[in-house]
Scaffold this motif. Sequence first.
Motif, PDB file in Angstrom:
ATOM      1  N   ALA A  77      67.196  73.416  26.006  1.00  0.00           N
ATOM      2  CA  ALA A  77      68.204  72.970  25.010  1.00  0.00           C
ATOM      3  C   ALA A  77      69.431  72.007  25.833  1.00  0.00           C
ATOM      4  CB  ALA A  77      68.456  73.766  24.266  1.00  0.00           C
ATOM      5  N   SER A  78      69.895  72.654  26.798  1.00  0.00           N
ATOM      6  CA  SER A  78      70.966  72.105  27.457  1.00  0.00           C
ATOM      7  C   SER A  78      70.677  70.889  28.042  1.00  0.00           C
ATOM      8  CB  SER A  78      71.509  73.121  28.608  1.00  0.00           C
ATOM      9  OG  SER A  78      72.598  72.633  29.211  1.00  0.00           O
ATOM     10  N   LEU A  79      69.478  70.581  28.690  1.00  0.00           N
ATOM     11  CA  LEU A  79      69.164  69.615  29.332  1.00  0.00           C
ATOM     12  C   LEU A  79      68.763  68.468  28.145  1.00  0.00           C
ATOM     13  CD1 LEU A  79      68.741  68.425  32.016  1.00  0.00           C
ATOM     14  CD2 LEU A  79      66.141  69.197  32.112  1.00  0.00           C
ATOM     15  N   ALA A  80      68.447  68.908  26.939  1.00  0.00           N
ATOM     16  CA  ALA A  80      68.286  67.905  25.701  1.00  0.00           C
ATOM     17  C   ALA A  80      69.428  67.462  25.078  1.00  0.00           C
ATOM     18  CB  ALA A  80      67.481  68.556  24.669  1.00  0.00           C
ATOM     19  N   GLY A  81      70.691  68.119  25.736  1.00  0.00           N
ATOM     20  CA  GLY A  81      72.048  67.762  25.193  1.00  0.00           C
ATOM     21  C   GLY A  81      72.604  68.600  24.440  1.00  0.00           C
ATOM     22  N   ALA A  82      72.155  69.800  24.155  1.00  0.00           N
ATOM     23  CA  ALA A  82      72.957  70.674  23.203  1.00  0.00           C
ATOM     24  C   ALA A  82      73.871  71.563  23.939  1.00  0.00           C
ATOM     25  CB  ALA A  82      72.077  71.646  22.429  1.00  0.00           C
ATOM     26  N   GLY A 118      62.916  75.212  23.845  1.00  0.00           N
ATOM     27  CA  GLY A 118      64.491  75.117  23.923  1.00  0.00           C
ATOM     28  C   GLY A 118      64.568  73.742  23.966  1.00  0.00           C
ATOM     29  N   VAL A 119      63.905  72.635  24.408  1.00  0.00           N
ATOM     30  CA  VAL A 119      64.047  71.299  24.469  1.00  0.00           C
ATOM     31  C   VAL A 119      64.112  70.709  22.930  1.00  0.00           C
ATOM     32  CG1 VAL A 119      62.915  68.787  24.824  1.00  0.00           C
ATOM     33  CG2 VAL A 119      63.162  70.851  26.596  1.00  0.00           C
ATOM     34  N   ARG A 120      63.027  71.506  22.047  1.00  0.00           N
ATOM     35  CA  ARG A 120      62.833  71.139  20.634  1.00  0.00           C
ATOM     36  C   ARG A 120      63.999  71.332  20.016  1.00  0.00           C
ATOM     37  NH1 ARG A 120      60.342  67.517  18.504  1.00  0.00           N
ATOM     38  NH2 ARG A 120      62.565  67.278  18.161  1.00  0.00           N
TER      39      ARG A 120
END
Lengths: 298, 384
Positions: free
Chosen positions: B67-72, A83-85
């Motif tokens: 993904a949310s924590l990465a800003g998306a 998810g981070v990727r």
Amino acid sequence: MSKERKMTLTIPREELMSPGHLACQGCGASLAMRLALKGLGQRTIVCIPACCWAVIDGPFPHSSLDIPIYHCAFETAASSASGVRAGLDMVGDTETTVLAWAGDGGTFDIGLQALSGAAERNDDIIYTCYDNEAYMNTGIQRSSATPVGAWTTTTPVKHYKKERKKDIIGIMAAHGIPYIATASVAYPEDMVKKFKRAREIKGTRFIHVFAPCPAGWKSRPEDTIKLARLAVQTGYFPLYEIEDGEKWTLNLKVKERKPIAEYLKLQGRFRHLKEDEIAMIQQEVDARWAKILKNCGL
Amino acid sequence: MKKVIMGNHALSYGAMLSRAQVIAAYPITPQTQVVELLSEMCADGTLNAKFIKVESEHSAMAACLGASLAGARTFTATSAQGLALMHEMLHWASGGRMPVVMGNINRAMAPGWSIWADQNDSLSERDTGWIQFYCASNQEVLDTVIQAFKVSEKLMIPSMIVLDAFALSHTYEVVEIPDQAKVDQFLPPFNPPWRLTPDDPHAFGGLTSPDHYMELRYKLQKDMEKVPALVEETGKEYEQLFGRYLGQVEEYLCADADLVFVTSGTAGYTARVAVDELREKGIKAGNLRIKLFRPFPFERVRAVLSRVPKVAVLDRNISYGHHGIFYQEVKSAMYGQPVSPLIFGFIAGLGGRDITRDSFKEIAEYTLSKNKAEEEIVWIGVKK
Ligand SMILES: Cc1ncc(C[n+]2csc(CCOP(=O)(O)OP(=O)(O)O)c2C)c(N)n1
Ligand code: SF4
Ligand SMILES: [Mg+2]
């Protein structure tokens, strides 16, 4: 012209891990992170599930790492990293390396499904399992990475672990991911090199790091490096790489392997073992070593 | 532009118009069309998003959170067993203040296997710190997705958009698809106050001692308390742009009513038809459809129900050993008010059994003929 040879340091000086973390004395896992980050550099984001490392980095609002950490749920190291990727890619950061950093419990057991999912999709993450061969955070319970013969609090001496350690490398190799490596804190140059190499590869990369744990293995903190080295020298934990699930390379050719007893006797968790049991363990190590040599074409 | 679409596709269009950037989802009946359409949209470029085809709902939510924590901006959808599998991660989302928006199709929990509507799946997640909206039409589903992103991202609290299995998920209705440029005007890109980035490294969600934990939860509650006002505010803003108001509750003929039904989801529309028919017979009925369930719209519910003598709460769910969950909530909202109505609780429609106009007539008859419920729970249409 003088033919003077200069010694070059292959391990970067830059420290991304500060002292003041919460690991026990002689903790292999903490050393593993320090070395891994020397290979990966500061442009790294790490996802850490429940494990000793969820504590080692320090309590809120402190952190011993100079990189961002996402403390994620126990079974989600891989899925969180995926998810981070994806999130980074969508906000325009395609450079930062995403690292999943889990214990053996989070990898071999509860997180295996998510890891297999990420590997099957070949998501662009580096997954590292630091293996201390039990659930240490919760007080030394067996995991499927605990070796035959070991005492843990759920495999008491009278019923010590009878099952073999799960072949996690075999499982990961079967996924055909671009890069797999084993590494050991006793071989820092090899380890840093592998993380550097992994950083340059796209797709799912899996690095299995052997990380002695004095608290859980009932070994002396000052023996951590010795044990990690013996694990390699006995052939218990060989150092090798696998590309695309097929091309195996042995990184350290041990000419004369030391007897496994030398490794076992330094650890309280194996103290109860009798000679015949040690002999059986030796046989197992020999068989596994032969298999790895064969896979490496040696 | 008007389109005839199913409820599930209303979720997909909502996510598309909101420009979701990362979607991670796993199929489950009756949610599948949501993710099928979204994967098509991602594949043909209609939507510029990464679709992570995870191996479980647990991983779906975990990936959304990363993904949310990465800003998306992130979206997912699920139902019943899938939602239950996500449970741990639902706490993670709200506790970590990650404003994911998720569609949940209300489906009954197994065993026995049921793919039909009831609310026990989403109501079991009542206390996970998610905003919950219950919808009654496909238009409302689409509009609420867009509004939810706005509310969630402002307060950094995740939202769940809930719709009934089949009665809404698979029912085709005419839906006005808003203009993208206008949606962009309403919903600017996600710009979180913090994110995972090596440029400003922080540790998120680490070990938190008793010295700090409680304050983090206090802040979550304080921000939750801001949701009702923000729903009103964004609802009005939405109305100005699109002509449709999105509120916390929908009142139907409550002002002069002797009896008000309290409903949620599609049963709320059936109730309106029943209200019309009852009024034709001279019975002054009304309907209060609760749309925002978490946080509970105390003010609006109290304002409406303090004026009426009798209230009949319909629950398509049950808290075993207690009552229907909306019934509990309404009673607790009215407790200690200067004027409080007589409140009756009814359970109907579990596992997809139909809730019809006749169900409401039976409820009206019971409620109007009694000064006190004779049973703790009145079951409608059950074979005892
Ligand atoms: C879902 C869930 N189950 C159980 C736990 C409790 N738990 C936390 S860490 C841990 C063991 C971790 O073992 P491992 O992954 O080997 O890491 P280590 O502690 O040895 O470093 C367990 C069982 C948890 N946090 N979440
Ligand atoms: S228990 Fe073992 S792995 Fe955990 S911090 Fe202590 S030495 Fe390290
Ligand atoms: Mg472990």
